[in-house]
Design a protein around this motif. Structure first.
Motif, PDB file in Angstrom:
ATOM      1  N   ALA A  19       0.818  -1.209   0.000  1.00  0.00           N
ATOM      2  CA  ALA A  19       0.000   0.000   0.000  1.00  0.00           C
ATOM      3  C   ALA A  19       0.852   1.260   0.000  1.00  0.00           C
ATOM      4  O   ALA A  19       0.503   2.251  -0.650  1.00  0.00           O
ATOM      5  N   PHE A  20       1.959   1.247   0.719  1.00  0.00           N
ATOM      6  CA  PHE A  20       2.803   2.439   0.818  1.00  0.00           C
ATOM      7  C   PHE A  20       3.973   2.415  -0.167  1.00  0.00           C
ATOM      8  O   PHE A  20       4.831   3.299  -0.109  1.00  0.00           O
ATOM      9  N   ASP A  21       4.006   1.436  -1.049  1.00  0.00           N
ATOM     10  CA  ASP A  21       5.062   1.370  -2.045  1.00  0.00           C
ATOM     11  C   ASP A  21       4.726   2.314  -3.193  1.00  0.00           C
ATOM     12  O   ASP A  21       3.724   2.124  -3.890  1.00  0.00           O
ATOM     13  N   PRO A  22       5.549   3.365  -3.441  1.00  0.00           N
ATOM     14  CA  PRO A  22       5.205   4.310  -4.521  1.00  0.00           C
ATOM     15  C   PRO A  22       5.316   3.702  -5.903  1.00  0.00           C
ATOM     16  O   PRO A  22       4.812   4.287  -6.882  1.00  0.00           O
ATOM     17  N   ARG A  23       5.959   2.549  -6.013  1.00  0.00           N
ATOM     18  CA  ARG A  23       6.078   1.929  -7.339  1.00  0.00           C
ATOM     19  C   ARG A  23       4.824   1.198  -7.754  1.00  0.00           C
ATOM     20  O   ARG A  23       4.665   0.842  -8.923  1.00  0.00           O
ATOM     21  N   LYS A  24       3.917   0.920  -6.809  1.00  0.00           N
ATOM     22  CA  LYS A  24       2.670   0.249  -7.129  1.00  0.00           C
ATOM     23  C   LYS A  24       1.729   1.232  -7.812  1.00  0.00           C
ATOM     24  O   LYS A  24       1.529   2.348  -7.324  1.00  0.00           O
ATOM     25  N   THR A  25       1.160   0.819  -8.918  1.00  0.00           N
ATOM     26  CA  THR A  25       0.285   1.707  -9.699  1.00  0.00           C
ATOM     27  C   THR A  25      -1.080   1.085  -9.925  1.00  0.00           C
ATOM     28  O   THR A  25      -1.650   1.187 -11.017  1.00  0.00           O
ATOM     29  N   VAL A  26      -1.627   0.425  -8.929  1.00  0.00           N
ATOM     30  CA  VAL A  26      -2.976  -0.138  -9.047  1.00  0.00           C
ATOM     31  C   VAL A  26      -3.969   1.006  -9.116  1.00  0.00           C
ATOM     32  O   VAL A  26      -3.917   1.935  -8.311  1.00  0.00           O
ATOM     33  N   GLU A  27      -4.847   0.970 -10.054  1.00  0.00           N
ATOM     34  CA  GLU A  27      -5.801   2.047 -10.262  1.00  0.00           C
ATOM     35  C   GLU A  27      -6.879   2.001  -9.184  1.00  0.00           C
ATOM     36  O   GLU A  27      -7.496   0.957  -8.945  1.00  0.00           O
TER      37      GLU A  27
END
Length: 374
Positions: free
Chosen positions: A364-372
């Motif tokens: 959730a706090f990973d800035p690389r995750k880009t789930v819409e």
């Protein structure tokens, strides 16, 4: 409306202002919308289905354990005797209230009391009619007794219901872990923030102190202190707190060292904003991202430490419901495999759920995750 505006411009403007005011009130009364960053983090967390289900299961189990007295208790939830209502689960009633002769607390498992209440009313028992310290005296088998229809997980070597002790022990372990994690996080975040923000000599001396303190064999110190002083919940919490706060210092320190040189922090200093205000409002929110992802694992370590101490006999006072004490009974009674299996599954499921929740928070706090976000 055009002719109204043409001949009465002031009235038209007044009506438009009232309409805008009503719209503003409606918008203010509506549910506040999440920020884009919060929506992205929530979407990342829910995208991790394993972590989401782990959080749901953990909340359900912990929520049920908070009402352990209403699930497993040797006192009835409700007693109706001669037209009067009693709540033994919430209050003590003397034996004389139910036709007895002694002023002591009523024993609702006593045959005379049970028959007397049944003759003039009824009892409503909880799902498990035993508390964590209730001895099942009417067993025909020696302790520990295997599981049956009355004791679903059997009894331990002192003829106490294992399921009741498991429910109370789970609640105690989680509450202990939450308290220890909360207090340790406050101290660790404060120490790491001071070191990282000021840097220089403050960071150098503070880091050496933390390294020396963390190198102390905490387990031996805890065993010595618990052998000298009478063990209790608060004493054990305080002793473990002395050595648990160092877990988050390095993480927070690194975040503060990185953020202290950002432009907005330098601008706040140039404007004369105090150090405490800058640390609290501008730097700490960035550091809390990494801190929050670590909290489930710190909670995991807290529960594991308590379980280990109880297993070794240096934890909570004797007789307290504990997962470690149940695990020790399984080791000492190899002929009763249900004790060890129950303790192992309870500890394994609890720690696994917390690990899965921690992984979901990390995503959730990973800035690389880009789930819409939906």
């Amino acid at each position: 409306m055009d002719w109204v505006k043409r001949f009465d411009p002031l009235g038209a403007r007044l009506k438009e202002g009232l309409a805008r005011g009503r719209a503003g009130v409606t918008a203010a009364g509506a549910r506040p919308r999440l920020s884009p960053i919060a929506r992205r983090r929530l979407a990342n967390f829910t995208a991790n289905r394993r972590g989401l289900w782990a959080l749901r299961i953990f909340l359900v189990l912990f929520g049920l354990s908070l009402f352990a007295e209403f699930i497993a208790n040797d006192r009835p939830l409700l007693v109706v005797y001669k037209g009067e209502f009693y709540l033994p689960v919430l209050a003590d009633y003397p034996d004389t209230a139910f036709g007895g002769f002694l002023p002591t607390a009523a024993d609702y498992h006593d045959p005379f009391t049970k028959d007397e209440i049944a003759a003039h009313g009824f009892l409503l028992w909880p799902l498990i009619p035993y508390s964590y310290d209730t001895q099942v005296l009417d067993k025909n088998r020696p302790a520990p007794a295997p599981p049956d229809l009355r004791n679903w997980l059997g009894t331990d070597d002192q003829q106490r219901d294992v399921l009741a002790r498991l429910i109370y022990g789970f609640r105690l372990s989680v509450l202990f872990g939450l308290l220890l994690t909360g207090f340790a996080s406050v101290i660790g975040v404060a120490v790491g923030a001071v070191q990282g923000y000021f840097g220089g000599l403050t960071d150098l001396i503070g880091q050496r102190i933390v390294e020396i303190w963390a190198s102390i064999p905490a387990l031996y110190v805890i065993i010595i202190l618990t052998a000298v002083f009478k063990p209790s919940f608060l004493l054990l919490l305080g002793i473990l707190l002395l050595f648990s706060w160092t877990a988050l210092v390095s993480v927070v320190r690194a975040e503060f060292l990185r953020t202290r040189n950002f432009e907005y922090v330098k601008a706040a200093r140039a404007l004369g904003v105090g150090h405490l205000t800058i640390m609290w409002r501008h730097v700490l929110p960035n550091a809390m991202v990494a801190t929050l992802t670590m909290l489930p694992f710190v909670l995991n370590a807290s529960i594991t430490t308590l379980t280990s101490l109880d297993f070794l006999g240096f934890g909570l006072p004797p007789g307290s419901p504990s997962l470690g004490e149940l695990l020790a009974q399984g080791k000492n009674n190899l002929h009763a495999p249900w004790l060890g299996i129950t303790a192992f599954l309870a500890i394994a499921v609890t720690l696994s759920l917390l690990v899965f929740i921690g992984e979901a928070l990390r995503d959730a706090f990973d800035p690389r995750k880009t789930v819409e976000a939906r």
